[in-house]
Design an enzyme around this catalytic site. Structure first.
Site, PDB file in Angstrom:
ATOM      1  N   GLY A 178      -1.546  10.092   3.291  1.00  0.00           N
ATOM      2  CA  GLY A 178      -1.848   9.458   4.598  1.00  0.00           C
ATOM      3  C   GLY A 178      -1.237  10.121   5.772  1.00  0.00           C
ATOM      4  N   TYR A 179      -1.393   9.695   7.015  1.00  0.00           N
ATOM      5  CA  TYR A 179      -1.017  10.398   8.158  1.00  0.00           C
ATOM      6  C   TYR A 179       0.691  10.349   8.099  1.00  0.00           C
ATOM      7  CZ  TYR A 179      -0.185  11.412  12.989  1.00  0.00           C
ATOM      8  OH  TYR A 179       0.308  12.081  14.192  1.00  0.00           O
ATOM      9  N   ILE A 180       1.173   9.244   7.926  1.00  0.00           N
ATOM     10  CA  ILE A 180       2.698   9.305   8.093  1.00  0.00           C
ATOM     11  C   ILE A 180       3.207   9.972   6.759  1.00  0.00           C
ATOM     12  CG2 ILE A 180       4.969   7.806   8.007  1.00  0.00           C
ATOM     13  CD1 ILE A 180       3.196   6.017   9.899  1.00  0.00           C
ATOM     14  N   ASP A 193      -0.895   9.016  -4.393  1.00  0.00           N
ATOM     15  CA  ASP A 193      -1.789   8.340  -3.431  1.00  0.00           C
ATOM     16  C   ASP A 193      -3.143   8.426  -4.151  1.00  0.00           C
ATOM     17  OD1 ASP A 193      -3.602   8.101  -1.250  1.00  0.00           O
ATOM     18  OD2 ASP A 193      -2.317   9.182   0.113  1.00  0.00           O
ATOM     19  N   SER A 201      -7.875   5.945  -1.422  1.00  0.00           N
ATOM     20  CA  SER A 201      -8.508   5.187  -0.830  1.00  0.00           C
ATOM     21  C   SER A 201      -8.477   4.981   0.496  1.00  0.00           C
ATOM     22  CB  SER A 201      -8.359   3.750  -1.515  1.00  0.00           C
ATOM     23  OG  SER A 201      -6.757   3.515  -1.195  1.00  0.00           O
ATOM     24  N   PHE A 261       4.966   4.446   1.464  1.00  0.00           N
ATOM     25  CA  PHE A 261       3.992   4.514   2.639  1.00  0.00           C
ATOM     26  C   PHE A 261       2.676   3.805   2.035  1.00  0.00           C
ATOM     27  CE2 PHE A 261       6.505   8.278   3.979  1.00  0.00           C
ATOM     28  CZ  PHE A 261       7.030   7.755   4.998  1.00  0.00           C
ATOM     29  N   LYS A 318      -2.865  -0.986   6.348  1.00  0.00           N
ATOM     30  CA  LYS A 318      -2.095  -1.488   7.695  1.00  0.00           C
ATOM     31  C   LYS A 318      -3.172  -1.849   8.731  1.00  0.00           C
ATOM     32  CE  LYS A 318      -2.652   3.537   9.001  1.00  0.00           C
ATOM     33  NZ  LYS A 318      -3.865   3.453   8.319  1.00  0.00           N
ATOM     34  N   SER A 324       6.625  -1.929   9.572  1.00  0.00           N
ATOM     35  CA  SER A 324       5.688  -1.939  10.796  1.00  0.00           C
ATOM     36  C   SER A 324       6.259  -2.926  12.046  1.00  0.00           C
ATOM     37  CB  SER A 324       4.301  -2.249  10.418  1.00  0.00           C
ATOM     38  OG  SER A 324       3.670  -2.539  11.780  1.00  0.00           O
ATOM     39  N   TYR A 361      -1.698  -9.089   7.187  1.00  0.00           N
ATOM     40  CA  TYR A 361      -0.809  -7.861   7.066  1.00  0.00           C
ATOM     41  C   TYR A 361       0.633  -8.261   7.459  1.00  0.00           C
ATOM     42  CZ  TYR A 361       1.233  -3.172   8.242  1.00  0.00           C
ATOM     43  OH  TYR A 361       1.974  -2.261   8.517  1.00  0.00           O
TER      44      TYR A 361
END
Length: 160
Positions: free
Chosen positions: A11-13, A32, A35, A83, A87, A127, A152
């Site tokens: 993922g990005y982070i 990971d 998905s 992570f 989100k 978050s 969330y």
């Protein structure tokens, strides 16, 4: 340096964290299921760092697969950075049970495996959503937790 498991490593982070860990001298392994990410990200990490990170395509909700990973791959893991959560606030409102299952059951399964294998360090990426709609900005860790405005946020704050 130790071996760190990064869940959501594509993922990005997660991918940026993987790169930073490698650059700091850590051995990194990823879980990971892709998905919410792309397989090619592992190639980009290799291009940037010169290190091929092994990614295990496991959904954390699949406890037997996760337990199998820890039985076979946990040697040397000294820490986990988590992570692998959904989100998107809007999507969580449309599909709250999907979010609760992935974010809560997945984290519980992961934490059980971490405890079972005596892994001493665990970092949970949260978050700003946990602070609801804050009265003042910037939000700090001392800011009060307000009523979450989405499933969330509720799943993070209350574990519901």
């Amino acid at each position: 340096m130790g071996r760190i498991l990064v869940t959501g490593g594509s993922g990005y982070i997660g991918s940026h964290t993987v790169v930073a860990l490698i650059e700091a001298g850590y051995d990194v392994v990823s879980i990971d299921d892709h998905s919410r990410s792309h397989v090619f990200i592992m190639d980009r990490i290799r291009q940037i760092t010169g290190t091929a990170v092994v990614n295990h395509r496991i959904n954390l909700v699949d406890r037997p697969a996760l337990e199998d990973f820890f039985r076979n791959e946990h040697a040397g893991i000294t820490g986990v950075i988590h992570f692998a959560a959904y989100k998107a606030v809007g999507e969580s409102t449309a599909h709250p049970l999907r979010y609760f299952e992935n974010n809560l059951v997945g984290q519980i399964n992961l934490m059980r495996c971490v405890a079972d294998h005596n892994i001493p360090h665990f970092v949970f990426s949260s978050s700003c959503t946990v602070y609801g709609n804050p009265d003042t900005l910037p939000v700090t860790e001392e800011s009060p937790l307000l009523e979450p405005e989405s499933p969330y946020g509720a799943g993070i704050v209350t574990g519901k």
